[in-house]
Design a protein around this motif. Structure first.
Motif, PDB file in Angstrom:
ATOM      1  N   HIS A  67       3.610-108.526 142.518  1.00 31.39           N
ATOM      2  CA  HIS A  67       2.350-109.611 142.261  1.00 31.39           C
ATOM      3  C   HIS A  67       3.157-110.768 141.969  1.00 31.39           C
ATOM      4  O   HIS A  67       3.571-110.973 140.549  1.00 31.39           O
ATOM      5  N   PRO A  68       3.451-111.950 142.806  1.00 33.15           N
ATOM      6  CA  PRO A  68       4.206-112.996 142.466  1.00 33.15           C
ATOM      7  C   PRO A  68       3.489-113.898 141.309  1.00 33.15           C
ATOM      8  O   PRO A  68       4.078-114.632 140.583  1.00 33.15           O
ATOM      9  N   GLU A  69       2.161-114.197 141.249  1.00 31.74           N
ATOM     10  CA  GLU A  69       1.770-114.975 140.226  1.00 31.74           C
ATOM     11  C   GLU A  69       1.840-114.656 138.807  1.00 31.74           C
ATOM     12  O   GLU A  69       2.331-115.419 138.236  1.00 31.74           O
ATOM     13  N   LEU A  70       1.536-113.180 138.574  1.00 34.71           N
ATOM     14  CA  LEU A  70       1.718-112.709 137.336  1.00 34.71           C
ATOM     15  C   LEU A  70       3.267-112.442 136.816  1.00 34.71           C
ATOM     16  O   LEU A  70       3.477-112.826 135.980  1.00 34.71           O
ATOM     17  N   ARG A  71       4.125-112.296 137.916  1.00 35.34           N
ATOM     18  CA  ARG A  71       5.601-112.174 137.845  1.00 35.34           C
ATOM     19  C   ARG A  71       6.057-113.589 137.068  1.00 35.34           C
ATOM     20  O   ARG A  71       6.516-113.642 136.216  1.00 35.34           O
ATOM     21  N   LYS A  72       5.352-114.675 137.886  1.00 30.22           N
ATOM     22  CA  LYS A  72       5.834-116.129 137.533  1.00 30.22           C
ATOM     23  C   LYS A  72       5.370-116.434 136.271  1.00 30.22           C
ATOM     24  O   LYS A  72       6.103-117.117 135.354  1.00 30.22           O
ATOM     25  N   THR A  96      10.946-106.441 130.464  1.00 32.19           N
ATOM     26  CA  THR A  96       9.747-106.864 131.294  1.00 32.19           C
ATOM     27  C   THR A  96       9.267-105.403 131.637  1.00 32.19           C
ATOM     28  O   THR A  96       9.913-104.737 132.303  1.00 32.19           O
ATOM     29  N   PRO A  97       8.053-105.514 131.890  1.00 35.02           N
ATOM     30  CA  PRO A  97       7.346-104.618 132.916  1.00 35.02           C
ATOM     31  C   PRO A  97       7.679-104.848 134.262  1.00 35.02           C
ATOM     32  O   PRO A  97       8.132-105.949 134.597  1.00 35.02           O
ATOM     33  N   VAL A  98       7.241-103.925 135.308  1.00 28.39           N
ATOM     34  CA  VAL A  98       6.991-104.451 136.764  1.00 28.39           C
ATOM     35  C   VAL A  98       5.525-104.330 137.123  1.00 28.39           C
ATOM     36  O   VAL A  98       4.487-103.561 136.774  1.00 28.39           O
ATOM     37  N   PHE A  99       5.229-105.551 137.846  1.00 22.81           N
ATOM     38  CA  PHE A  99       4.124-105.946 138.340  1.00 22.81           C
ATOM     39  C   PHE A  99       3.831-105.514 139.518  1.00 22.81           C
ATOM     40  O   PHE A  99       4.533-106.187 140.506  1.00 22.81           O
ATOM     41  N   LEU A 100       2.918-104.490 140.049  1.00 15.80           N
ATOM     42  CA  LEU A 100       2.685-104.086 141.297  1.00 15.80           C
ATOM     43  C   LEU A 100       1.392-104.422 142.062  1.00 15.80           C
ATOM     44  O   LEU A 100       0.583-104.498 141.159  1.00 15.80           O
ATOM     45  N   THR A 101       1.472-104.701 143.096  1.00 18.11           N
ATOM     46  CA  THR A 101       0.246-105.025 143.833  1.00 18.11           C
ATOM     47  C   THR A 101      -0.666-103.680 144.151  1.00 18.11           C
ATOM     48  O   THR A 101       0.039-102.687 144.081  1.00 18.11           O
ATOM     49  N   ALA A 108       0.847-112.746 127.956  1.00 18.02           N
ATOM     50  CA  ALA A 108       0.923-113.089 129.408  1.00 18.02           C
ATOM     51  C   ALA A 108       0.579-111.799 130.290  1.00 18.02           C
ATOM     52  O   ALA A 108       0.001-111.850 131.433  1.00 18.02           O
ATOM     53  N   ILE A 109       0.477-110.645 129.712  1.00 15.12           N
ATOM     54  CA  ILE A 109       0.049-109.626 130.325  1.00 15.12           C
ATOM     55  C   ILE A 109      -1.494-109.184 130.235  1.00 15.12           C
ATOM     56  O   ILE A 109      -2.046-109.203 128.986  1.00 15.12           O
ATOM     57  N   LYS A 137      21.425 -89.995 149.916  1.00 12.60           N
ATOM     58  CA  LYS A 137      21.527 -91.098 148.765  1.00 12.60           C
ATOM     59  C   LYS A 137      20.499 -92.128 149.353  1.00 12.60           C
ATOM     60  O   LYS A 137      20.094 -92.085 150.475  1.00 12.60           O
ATOM     61  N   VAL A 138      19.793 -92.645 148.341  1.00 14.22           N
ATOM     62  CA  VAL A 138      18.826 -93.746 148.637  1.00 14.22           C
ATOM     63  C   VAL A 138      19.417 -95.202 148.080  1.00 14.22           C
ATOM     64  O   VAL A 138      20.192 -95.048 147.204  1.00 14.22           O
ATOM     65  N   GLU A 139      19.211 -96.277 148.678  1.00 12.92           N
ATOM     66  CA  GLU A 139      19.383 -97.511 148.527  1.00 12.92           C
ATOM     67  C   GLU A 139      18.342 -98.410 147.539  1.00 12.92           C
ATOM     68  O   GLU A 139      17.394 -98.501 148.401  1.00 12.92           O
ATOM     69  N   HIS A 140      18.610 -98.457 146.385  1.00 10.48           N
ATOM     70  CA  HIS A 140      17.613 -99.077 145.524  1.00 10.48           C
ATOM     71  C   HIS A 140      17.509-100.577 146.011  1.00 10.48           C
ATOM     72  O   HIS A 140      18.731-101.193 145.989  1.00 10.48           O
ATOM     73  N   ALA A 141      16.247-100.941 145.911  1.00 11.17           N
ATOM     74  CA  ALA A 141      16.177-102.540 146.197  1.00 11.17           C
ATOM     75  C   ALA A 141      15.923-103.401 145.139  1.00 11.17           C
ATOM     76  O   ALA A 141      15.525-102.983 144.135  1.00 11.17           O
ATOM     77  N   ALA A 142      16.745-104.467 144.995  1.00 13.85           N
ATOM     78  CA  ALA A 142      16.575-105.319 143.782  1.00 13.85           C
ATOM     79  C   ALA A 142      15.563-106.250 144.158  1.00 13.85           C
ATOM     80  O   ALA A 142      15.442-107.137 144.647  1.00 13.85           O
ATOM     81  N   PHE A 143      14.217-105.927 143.585  1.00 10.20           N
ATOM     82  CA  PHE A 143      12.919-106.563 143.835  1.00 10.20           C
ATOM     83  C   PHE A 143      12.301-107.274 142.552  1.00 10.20           C
ATOM     84  O   PHE A 143      11.219-107.872 142.811  1.00 10.20           O
ATOM     85  N   VAL A 144      12.756-106.870 141.249  1.00  3.49           N
ATOM     86  CA  VAL A 144      12.100-107.419 140.270  1.00  3.49           C
ATOM     87  C   VAL A 144      12.649-108.735 139.996  1.00  3.49           C
ATOM     88  O   VAL A 144      14.015-108.768 139.322  1.00  3.49           O
ATOM     89  N   PRO A 145      11.937-109.970 139.963  1.00  2.00           N
ATOM     90  CA  PRO A 145      12.646-111.198 139.420  1.00  2.00           C
ATOM     91  C   PRO A 145      12.533-111.119 137.942  1.00  2.00           C
ATOM     92  O   PRO A 145      11.708-111.412 137.289  1.00  2.00           O
ATOM     93  N   THR A 146      13.576-111.213 137.295  1.00  2.00           N
ATOM     94  CA  THR A 146      13.691-110.915 135.829  1.00  2.00           C
ATOM     95  C   THR A 146      13.706-112.417 135.275  1.00  2.00           C
ATOM     96  O   THR A 146      14.130-113.511 135.904  1.00  2.00           O
ATOM     97  N   VAL A 147      13.833-112.819 133.961  1.00  2.35           N
ATOM     98  CA  VAL A 147      13.674-113.986 133.356  1.00  2.35           C
ATOM     99  C   VAL A 147      15.089-114.629 133.376  1.00  2.35           C
ATOM    100  O   VAL A 147      15.187-115.757 133.188  1.00  2.35           O
ATOM    101  N   ASP A 148      16.081-113.924 133.787  1.00  8.48           N
ATOM    102  CA  ASP A 148      17.493-114.445 133.705  1.00  8.48           C
ATOM    103  C   ASP A 148      17.841-115.007 135.091  1.00  8.48           C
ATOM    104  O   ASP A 148      19.003-115.471 135.152  1.00  8.48           O
ATOM    105  N   GLY A 149      16.941-114.730 135.895  1.00  7.80           N
ATOM    106  CA  GLY A 149      17.236-115.331 137.465  1.00  7.80           C
ATOM    107  C   GLY A 149      17.484-114.096 138.284  1.00  7.80           C
ATOM    108  O   GLY A 149      17.493-114.672 139.543  1.00  7.80           O
ATOM    109  N   ALA A 150      18.321-113.165 137.854  1.00  6.29           N
ATOM    110  CA  ALA A 150      18.528-112.041 138.703  1.00  6.29           C
ATOM    111  C   ALA A 150      17.479-111.051 139.008  1.00  6.29           C
ATOM    112  O   ALA A 150      16.379-111.476 138.370  1.00  6.29           O
TER     113      ALA A 150
END
Length: 402
Positions: free
Chosen positions: A7-12, A45-50, A140-141, A334-347
Motif C-alpha cells: 500500500h504506497p500511500e499508507l507506507r509513505k 515497522t509493520p508491512v502494509f499489504l494491499t 499513522a496506523i 531455495k527461494v529468493e526473497h524480494a526486497a519490497f518493504v520501503p523502510t524509513v532508513d531508505g533501504a
C-alpha cells in the motif's frame, strides 16, 4: 517496486510520521508491560499489504492447510514420528497450525512461497501484544488496519484462545509446559499468555507425577494439571542431558494435550515433500533426491530440529552420501526473497509472513487468526544470524479490515 501488492500511500504516511521516539515507545510497550521482555529484535515497522495480496496469502495458507487434511496426507505422515517419541491419546486434529511464506519476486510480481509449516503453537500471545503496542506507538496506523487476516476481532480472538487452551477446565489447572520457560527467547509470549488467560508457565522438571496424574506447585499449593498447553520441543529436550523431567511424555496420563505432541512431527518439515501446490517449492527426502537435479539450488534441512539448527545452505552430493539416515533430512529448493518493504532508513527489507491458525477440539475447521512477520535487509535465515544488520526483527503484516 511491486506497487500493486503493497500500500504506497499508507507506507509513505508511516515513513513520514516515523520518529525514533515513537519506536522507543513501541519497545517500551513491548518490553515493560509483561513479566518478561522480548529477547529478540522488534522491527521498526509493520508491512502494509494491499487487499489483493492479502487475499492471495490467505488463499495460499488455506490451500496448504487443506492438503494436510486429506487421506493421502494421513498416510504420508504415518512414519513422521521418530521411534520412541510417540505420545499416547493423539487428538483427532492439531490445535494449532502455522504456515511460513517467503515473499518472493516471481516474474515481476510479489508472491508467497512456502518455507515451512508446523502444527505447533507460535507466538499467539505476543502477536496480540505487538499489534496493540504498534497501534499505541504509531498514530499513522489507521484503526481499521489489522493483522487479523481471517477477520477475527480482538475479543473474539481472546475467546478463541481461551476455548482452545483452557476449554472447560479452570485456568489454575492448565499449564504452559516448557523447558526452563524463564530462559527461553520466546518467554515474552509465555508472559503475554499468562496475562490473557491466567495460566502459568511451568518447567517440565517442576512437574510431579502420582499414578496417572500430574501436579505442579501454584503459590505453595499442589495443584492438579488437567490440560497441558505444550511448548516443549522434543529436539531440545533430548539434547538436555542435564534434565530430569518429572514424568515421561510417553506415559499414559489423565490429562488433555493442547497441541498434542504427535502433531509436531506429523505436520512439519516431513510434510514438505508431499505438498504439491503453486505456493510450494520442490522438496525431497535426502535419500530420494533426483540424480539429475542440481543440488546447488537447494537447502538441506534436518527434520527434527528447531530455530534453524543444522540447516546447510550450500549442500553437496558428498554431504548427502555421508548422512547416516537420509530419511531424517530434506532438500528444499531455495527461494529468493524480494526486497519490497520501503523502510524509513531508505533501504528495502525482505520479509516472511507466518499465517497462524487456531483449531479448538470441537470445531470442524481451523480458524485463520493473524500473522507474524520476520524482516531483514540481510539473509532470511533468522534474526539471530543478522545482528550486525539494521531493520532485522519481528513485526506483523497489516491489511485493511473492510
Amino acid at each position: 517496486m511491486h506497487p500493486s501488492r503493497v500500500h504506497p500511500e499508507l507506507r509513505k504516511k508511516f515513513n513520514g510520521d516515523f520518529t525514533p521516539a515513537k519506536y522507543a515507545a513501541l519497545l517500551a510497550c513491548v518490553n515493560e508491560t509483561e513479566k518478561w521482555p522480548a529477547d529478540f529484535r522488534v522491527s521498526e515497522t509493520p508491512v502494509f499489504l494491499t487487499g489483493d495480496f492479502s487475499e492471495e496469502v490467505q488463499r495460499a495458507a488455506r490451500e496448504i492447510v487443506a492438503l494436510t487434511r486429506t487421506a493421502d496426507f494421513e498416510r504420508h505422515s504415518q512414519n513422521a514420528i521418530p521411534a520412541g517419541l510417540k505420545v499416547p491419546n493423539e487428538s483427532a486434529h492439531p490445535n494449532f497450525l502455522v504456515v511460513d511464506f517467503g515473499i518472493c519476486d516471481v516474474g515481476g510480481r510479489l508472491a508467497p512461497r512456502l518455507i515451512e509449516l508446523q502444527a505447533f503453537p507460535s507466538l499467539f500471545g505476543f502477536q496480540f501484544l505487538l499489534l496493540g503496542c504498534m497501534r499505541k506507538a504509531f498514530p499513522a496506523i489507521p484503526r481499521n488496519w489489522t493483522s487479523a487476516f481471517g477477520g477475527i476481532k480482538d475479543d473474539e480472538y481472546i475467546g478463541l484462545l481461551r476455548r482452545t487452551i483452557i476449554g472447560d477446565a479452570k485456568p489454575e489447572n492448565v499449564v504452559l509446559l516448557e523447558i526452563e520457560p524463564e530462559k527461553q527467547k520466546t518467554r515474552i509470549d509465555f508472559a503475554s499468555t499468562e496475562r490473557l488467560l491466567g495460566i502459568r508457565s511451568v518447567c517440565v522438571t517442576k512437574v510431579k507425577k502420582r499414578g496417572r496424574q500430574l501436579f505442579y506447585d501454584r503459590d505453595g499449593v499442589e495443584t492438579r494439571i488437567d490440560r497441558v498447553y505444550n511448548r516443549v520441543i522434543f529436539d531440545e529436550l533430548l539434547r538436555r542431558d542435564d534434565f530430569n523431567p518429572g514424568f515421561s511424555f510417553q506415559d499414559e496420563l489423565d490429562l488433555s494435550w493442547v497441541g498434542h505432541p504427535n502433531w509436531y512431527f506429523r505436520i512439519s518439515k516431513h510434510s514438505l515433500p508431499f505438498l504439491k501446490t503453486e505456493f510450494a517449492s520442490p522438496a525431497f527426502f535426502a535419500g530420494e533426491f533426483p540424480g539429475d537435479e542440481k543440488i546447488e539450488g537447494y537447502v538441506l534441512k534436518p527434520l527434527y530440529s528447531f530455530a534453524g539448527l543444522g540447516v546447510e545452505m550450500d549442500p553437496t552430493r558428498e554431504m548427502l552420501s555421508s548422512l547416516t539416515n537420509p530419511r531424517e533430512w530434506i532438500l528444499q529448493k531455495k527461494v529468493e526473497h524480494a526486497a519490497f518493504v520501503p523502510t524509513v532508513d531508505g533501504a528495502r527489507s525482505k520479509a516472511e509472513i507466518r499465517m497462524m491458525f487456531v483449531w479448538p477440539e470441537e470445531d470442524r475447521d481451523p480458524t485463520l487468526v493473524n500473522n507474524l512477520v520476520r524482516m531483514s535487509q540481510g539473509q532470511m535465515m533468522g534474526v539471530n544470524f543478522n545482528k550486525d544488520k539494521t531493520w532485522v526483527g519481528s513485526s506483523i503484516a497489516l491489511r485493511l479490515d473492510e
